[in-house]
Design a protein around this motif. Structure first.
Motif, PDB file in Angstrom:
ATOM      1  N   THR A   1       0.841  -1.189   0.000  1.00 57.20           N
ATOM      2  CA  THR A   1       0.000   0.000   0.000  1.00 57.20           C
ATOM      3  C   THR A   1       0.880   1.245   0.000  1.00 57.20           C
ATOM      4  N   SER A   2       0.260   2.379  -0.233  1.00 57.67           N
ATOM      5  CA  SER A   2       0.999   3.641  -0.131  1.00 57.67           C
ATOM      6  C   SER A   2       1.506   3.861   1.288  1.00 57.67           C
ATOM      7  N   LEU A   3       0.772   3.367   2.278  1.00 54.03           N
ATOM      8  CA  LEU A   3       1.220   3.458   3.667  1.00 54.03           C
ATOM      9  C   LEU A   3       2.535   2.720   3.848  1.00 54.03           C
TER      10      LEU A   3
ATOM     11  N   TYR B   1       6.529   4.513   4.507  1.00 52.61           N
ATOM     12  CA  TYR B   1       7.420   4.261   5.637  1.00 52.61           C
ATOM     13  C   TYR B   1       8.602   3.363   5.275  1.00 52.61           C
ATOM     14  N   ALA B   2       8.722   3.050   4.000  1.00 54.90           N
ATOM     15  CA  ALA B   2       9.925   2.380   3.509  1.00 54.90           C
ATOM     16  C   ALA B   2      10.815   3.324   2.714  1.00 54.90           C
ATOM     17  N   ARG B   3      10.210   4.284   2.013  1.00 55.29           N
ATOM     18  CA  ARG B   3      10.979   5.102   1.086  1.00 55.29           C
ATOM     19  C   ARG B   3      10.881   6.616   1.342  1.00 55.29           C
ATOM     20  N   ILE B   4       9.730   7.114   1.725  1.00 53.97           N
ATOM     21  CA  ILE B   4       9.564   8.557   1.887  1.00 53.97           C
ATOM     22  C   ILE B   4      10.019   8.998   3.278  1.00 53.97           C
ATOM     23  N   GLU B   5       9.554   8.334   4.313  1.00 47.96           N
ATOM     24  CA  GLU B   5       9.979   8.584   5.692  1.00 47.96           C
ATOM     25  C   GLU B   5      10.353   7.232   6.306  1.00 47.96           C
ATOM     26  N   PRO B   6      11.513   6.701   5.956  1.00 49.84           N
ATOM     27  CA  PRO B   6      11.852   5.320   6.326  1.00 49.84           C
ATOM     28  C   PRO B   6      11.868   5.106   7.840  1.00 49.84           C
ATOM     29  N   ILE B   7      11.458   3.915   8.228  1.00 50.60           N
ATOM     30  CA  ILE B   7      11.444   3.544   9.635  1.00 50.60           C
ATOM     31  C   ILE B   7      12.863   3.533  10.198  1.00 50.60           C
TER      32      ILE B   7
ATOM     33  N   VAL C   1       8.490   4.317  13.781  1.00 53.46           N
ATOM     34  CA  VAL C   1       8.108   2.919  13.899  1.00 53.46           C
ATOM     35  C   VAL C   1       7.119   2.571  12.787  1.00 53.46           C
ATOM     36  N   HIS C   2       7.320   1.431  12.190  1.00 53.66           N
ATOM     37  CA  HIS C   2       6.452   1.005  11.083  1.00 53.66           C
ATOM     38  C   HIS C   2       5.011   0.851  11.576  1.00 53.66           C
ATOM     39  N   PRO C   3       4.033   1.406  10.865  1.00 54.19           N
ATOM     40  CA  PRO C   3       2.633   1.261  11.297  1.00 54.19           C
ATOM     41  C   PRO C   3       2.198  -0.190  11.460  1.00 54.19           C
TER      42      PRO C   3
ATOM     43  N   LEU D   1      -3.032   4.838  14.962  1.00 56.76           N
ATOM     44  CA  LEU D   1      -2.394   5.011  13.654  1.00 56.76           C
ATOM     45  C   LEU D   1      -3.061   6.059  12.768  1.00 56.76           C
ATOM     46  N   GLN D   2      -4.004   6.798  13.298  1.00 55.15           N
ATOM     47  CA  GLN D   2      -4.688   7.802  12.483  1.00 55.15           C
ATOM     48  C   GLN D   2      -3.717   8.841  11.939  1.00 55.15           C
ATOM     49  N   ALA D   3      -2.770   9.282  12.758  1.00 55.19           N
ATOM     50  CA  ALA D   3      -1.820  10.315  12.308  1.00 55.19           C
ATOM     51  C   ALA D   3      -0.949   9.802  11.172  1.00 55.19           C
ATOM     52  N   ASP D   4      -0.488   8.561  11.259  1.00 58.83           N
ATOM     53  CA  ASP D   4       0.302   7.968  10.175  1.00 58.83           C
ATOM     54  C   ASP D   4      -0.522   7.905   8.894  1.00 58.83           C
ATOM     55  N   HIS D   5      -1.742   7.455   9.030  1.00 56.00           N
ATOM     56  CA  HIS D   5      -2.661   7.341   7.893  1.00 56.00           C
ATOM     57  C   HIS D   5      -2.904   8.702   7.249  1.00 56.00           C
ATOM     58  N   ASP D   6      -3.162   9.728   8.058  1.00 59.23           N
ATOM     59  CA  ASP D   6      -3.431  11.064   7.533  1.00 59.23           C
ATOM     60  C   ASP D   6      -2.211  11.628   6.808  1.00 59.23           C
ATOM     61  N   LYS D   7      -1.031  11.353   7.334  1.00 61.56           N
ATOM     62  CA  LYS D   7       0.197  11.837   6.702  1.00 61.56           C
ATOM     63  C   LYS D   7       0.354  11.246   5.299  1.00 61.56           C
ATOM     64  N   VAL D   8       0.037   9.970   5.165  1.00 67.95           N
ATOM     65  CA  VAL D   8       0.157   9.310   3.865  1.00 67.95           C
ATOM     66  C   VAL D   8      -0.909   9.824   2.902  1.00 67.95           C
ATOM     67  N   ILE D   9      -2.118  10.051   3.382  1.00 72.31           N
ATOM     68  CA  ILE D   9      -3.170  10.597   2.527  1.00 72.31           C
ATOM     69  C   ILE D   9      -2.753  11.959   1.970  1.00 72.31           C
ATOM     70  N   THR D  10      -2.156  12.783   2.805  1.00 67.82           N
ATOM     71  CA  THR D  10      -1.681  14.088   2.344  1.00 67.82           C
ATOM     72  C   THR D  10      -0.639  13.920   1.248  1.00 67.82           C
ATOM     73  N   TYR D  11       0.278  12.977   1.450  1.00 69.70           N
ATOM     74  CA  TYR D  11       1.336  12.739   0.455  1.00 69.70           C
ATOM     75  C   TYR D  11       0.762  12.263  -0.872  1.00 69.70           C
ATOM     76  N   VAL D  12      -0.091  11.232  -0.840  1.00 73.70           N
ATOM     77  CA  VAL D  12      -0.544  10.640  -2.098  1.00 73.70           C
ATOM     78  C   VAL D  12      -1.495  11.561  -2.851  1.00 73.70           C
ATOM     79  N   ASN D  13      -2.116  12.517  -2.174  1.00 74.28           N
ATOM     80  CA  ASN D  13      -3.025  13.429  -2.861  1.00 74.28           C
ATOM     81  C   ASN D  13      -2.355  14.723  -3.301  1.00 74.28           C
ATOM     82  N   SER D  14      -1.064  14.849  -3.094  1.00 69.12           N
ATOM     83  CA  SER D  14      -0.358  16.042  -3.563  1.00 69.12           C
ATOM     84  C   SER D  14      -0.327  16.064  -5.090  1.00 69.12           C
ATOM     85  N   VAL D  15      -0.619  17.214  -5.665  1.00 68.01           N
ATOM     86  CA  VAL D  15      -0.683  17.371  -7.127  1.00 68.01           C
ATOM     87  C   VAL D  15       0.724  17.547  -7.677  1.00 68.01           C
ATOM     88  N   ILE D  16       1.059  16.746  -8.696  1.00 68.48           N
ATOM     89  CA  ILE D  16       2.403  16.803  -9.279  1.00 68.48           C
ATOM     90  C   ILE D  16       2.397  17.230 -10.741  1.00 68.48           C
TER      91      ILE D  16
END
Length: 633
Positions: free
Chosen positions: A131-133, A137-143, A148-150, A380-395
């Motif tokens: 998943t994007s989650l 946590y492997a590549r964007i903000e590595p554990i 800590v990994h979600p 894990l809501q904060a981790d989830h929200d952080k990833v949602i923000t990342y994947v919805n960023s317009v590129i």
């Protein structure tokens, strides 16, 4: 003399035996009341096993005891019931729900219902990818020490007792896997993940748990086995470091040792499907899917939690050929859609110490009937929200929409886009080398039929949906004859037809083959395209397998057998995944370990606008005796 493990990959001993169930059980408080737990289990389809009952009901007699082992597999980074690519709650045609938060509710219900003894909880692998989650946590903000990994946080909170390694655990390299291992409060088991130099296991092979059932103390051994295909699929991460022998061969070594160590019951957590087959053919001497063989050929196994195949098996019994005893297999559906429950009844041995198994049953519980555990949500809501923000960023943006819905049976701009970016990257990388003058081709598979690039603004998740795997890009050299053979092999994906249609897609795609008894998956069908000139061909389904590619041409000229091409290819395929011909021995001219998904994202970010006119054209088609086939979804 016992060989000494290398410093890089130390040998691992069996995980420590633990007494009772208090270490894992007390990590979290059961939040469901008795009546709520019973209602949740009834809704999930749970039926008390007929052989015995739990708690104060009949089943814990003077000489017998019954306990439960719960199991998940192929969680693939799913914590919540959420589709990061669609930015919406997950749903499918079967109304399945996903995620550990729902599994946690089912586990709580089972613990409340079976409070004495508290059930064991194990997993059969493929946890940290998918998943994007997981990617974040492997590549964007590595554990690491501060991150800590979600999946570790969730599984620790739920109270897992052990987990087998899956092949996807190795996708991000050994250092990240070791970090994840340190973050888990339970052992990661892998008896057949061995040091290449010493042959010793580099993860604990098994753990023995003591379960107190009334006056009885039963010792339950859990053996973890992973997939031999890792040697192919993650060759870049493990070659020269680790080897992965066959499940049957390794289990024959460890099961007797577990019994001698005092295990009354042996449960195998195996990341290997139940239907004997191998997507990699004979590239390795050990089958990819070997759980049935394991049950048949290794004495002393009582039950197997099956993983890897992404199919649901409530209960399957297999007879061991040496002992005549039945072994129970169960596989819960992927992503946390189901929870397996294995009920084991033992009887005190009449002679000697310990217990013997007198009954095993299994079933699966449906996670779509329960709410998400609010404790896991809060955690894990904060981790989830952080990833949602990342994947919805317009590129960037797209001039027109592109869909992969029909990509398996017709040329689409979505797959052309992947092939264009891959080929362009390889061409730029080999500039100034002896191969720079060769024409560049590229291969891509229709990984995700639900993927689509919208017209207008394009986000990270839009592009990531096209390429859902963590593959890296390589460049190899193939001859024209090898290109033709490659396409013929790929065309095995199609079923024969008797007319040009209309014909439903289900009657054309995902053909059964000798290496895919359940049908060839979309990810093992490749489409090939050219960069500076079109590579054109027909796939004629009136012809037998092996002679379906007609009119293969590059730039309008027939491809000759001795013509040479540079081919952009992913690491999974180049290392032998799918057993495609010619690629594992082909000369490699580019291998910078660049992830293809990130390459696509970076391309959109840099170029700004996706214009299909730049790369899209209809270069291949399905035909019946030369007439185009009409395929309906």
């Amino acid at each position: 003399m016992t060989p000494t493990p290398s410093p890089e990959q130390p040998a691992r001993q069996p995980a420590q035996t633990t007494g009772g169930r208090t270490p894992a059980a007390l990590r979290r408080r059961t939040v469901l009341s008795g009546s709520a737990a019973a209602a949740a289990l009834a809704a999930a389809g749970y039926a008390a096993p007929p052989a015995a009952a739990h708690g104060r009901r009949p089943g814990h007699g003077r000489d017998t005891a019954t306990f439960t082992v719960l199991g998940t597999t192929d969680l693939h980074g799913n914590v919540f019931n959420w589709d990061y690519f669609k930015n919406a709650e997950y749903t499918d045609s079967a109304q399945n729900d996903i995620g550990l938060a729902k599994i946690s509710t089912l586990v709580d219900a089972m613990r409340q219902h079976h409070s004495s003894p508290c059930p064991l909880l194990i997993d059969a692998g493929d946890t940290i990818q998918g998943t994007s989650l997981a990617y974040y946590y492997a590549r964007i903000e590595p554990i690491g020490r501060r991150v800590v990994h979600p999946m570790a946080r969730a599984m620790n909170a739920i109270g897992y007792d052990a987990a087998a390694l899956g092949n996807h655990e190795f996708n991000y390299g050994l250092p990240l896997l070791r970090t994840f291992e340190r973050q888990c409060d339970f052992p990661l088991l892998g008896a057949n993940a061995q040091d290449a130099a010493t042959g010793l296991p580099v993860f604990p092979p098994f753990v023995i748990k003591r379960i107190r059932v009334g006056r009885h103390t039963v010792r339950v051994g859990i053996l973890g086995l992973t997939n031999p295909g890792i040697a192919i699929w993650d060759k870049a991460n493990v070659e020269g470091r680790l080897v992965f022998p066959g499940l049957v061969e390794v289990a024959k070594h460890w099961v007797p040792r577990m019994r001698r160590a005092g295990a009354d019951v042996v449960i195998v957590s195996a990341h290997s499907g139940a239907d004997t087959s191998s997507s990699y053919g004979d590239a390795l001497p050990w089958p990819e899917n070997a759980s049935t063989l394991l049950a048949q050929e290794v004495p002393g196994i009582d039950a197997i939690l099956v993983g890897h195949a992404h199919v649901e098996i409530a209960q399957r019994t297999v007879t061991n050929t040496q002992t005549g005893r039945e072994v129970v297999l169960t596989e819960p559906l992927r992503w946390g859609m189901r929870l397996s429950a294995i009920d084991v009844t033992v009887r005190r041995r009449r002679r000697g110490p310990g217990y013997e198994v007198v009954g095993v049953t299994s079933q699966v519980l449906n996670a779509n009937t329960v709410d998400e555990d609010p404790r896991i949500v809060r955690l894990l809501q904060a981790d989830h929200d952080k990833v949602i923000t990342y994947v919805n960023s317009v590129i960037g943006s797209a001039l027109t929409s592109m869909s992969a819905a029909t990509a398996p049976w017709e040329d689409t701009a979505a797959i052309d886009f992947i092939n264009y970016v891959q080929a362009d990257a390889v061409k730029k990388a080999i500039a100034g080398t002896p191969e720079a003058a060769l024409p560049v081709l590229s291969i891509a598979a229709p990984f995700n039929r639900a993927a689509a690039i919208p017209a207008g603004e394009v986000s990270v998740r839009d592009v990531a949906g096209l390429y859902i795997y963590d593959n890296t890009l390589l460049g190899i050299v193939l001859t024209g004859a090898e290109v033709h053979a490659y396409l013929e092999f790929s065309a095995r994906y199609f079923k024969p037809v008797t007319a040009p249609g209309p014909v439903p897609s289900s009657a054309v795609t995902n053909a059964v083959t000798d290496t895919a008894p359940n049908g060839t998956p979309d990810y093992n069908y490749d489409i090939m395209g050219g960069l500076d000139a079109p590579l054109t061909y027909d796939v004629d389904l009136s012809r037998p397998v092996g002679s379906r590619i007609v009119g293969l041409a590059y730039g309008g000229a027939a491809v000759s057998d001795d013509q040479r091409f540079v081919v952009a290819i992913n690491n999974y395929r180049q290392s032998g995944g799918g057993n495609f011909p010619g690629v594992t021995t082909a000369p490699v001219v580019y291998n910078a370990q660049v992830e293809i998904r990130q390459l696509l994202i970076d391309w959109v970010s840099e170029v700004g606008s996706i214009d299909p006119a730049v790369f899209a054209s209809v270069d291949w088609r399905l035909v019946y005796a030369g007439t185009p086939i009409t395929v309906t979804p």
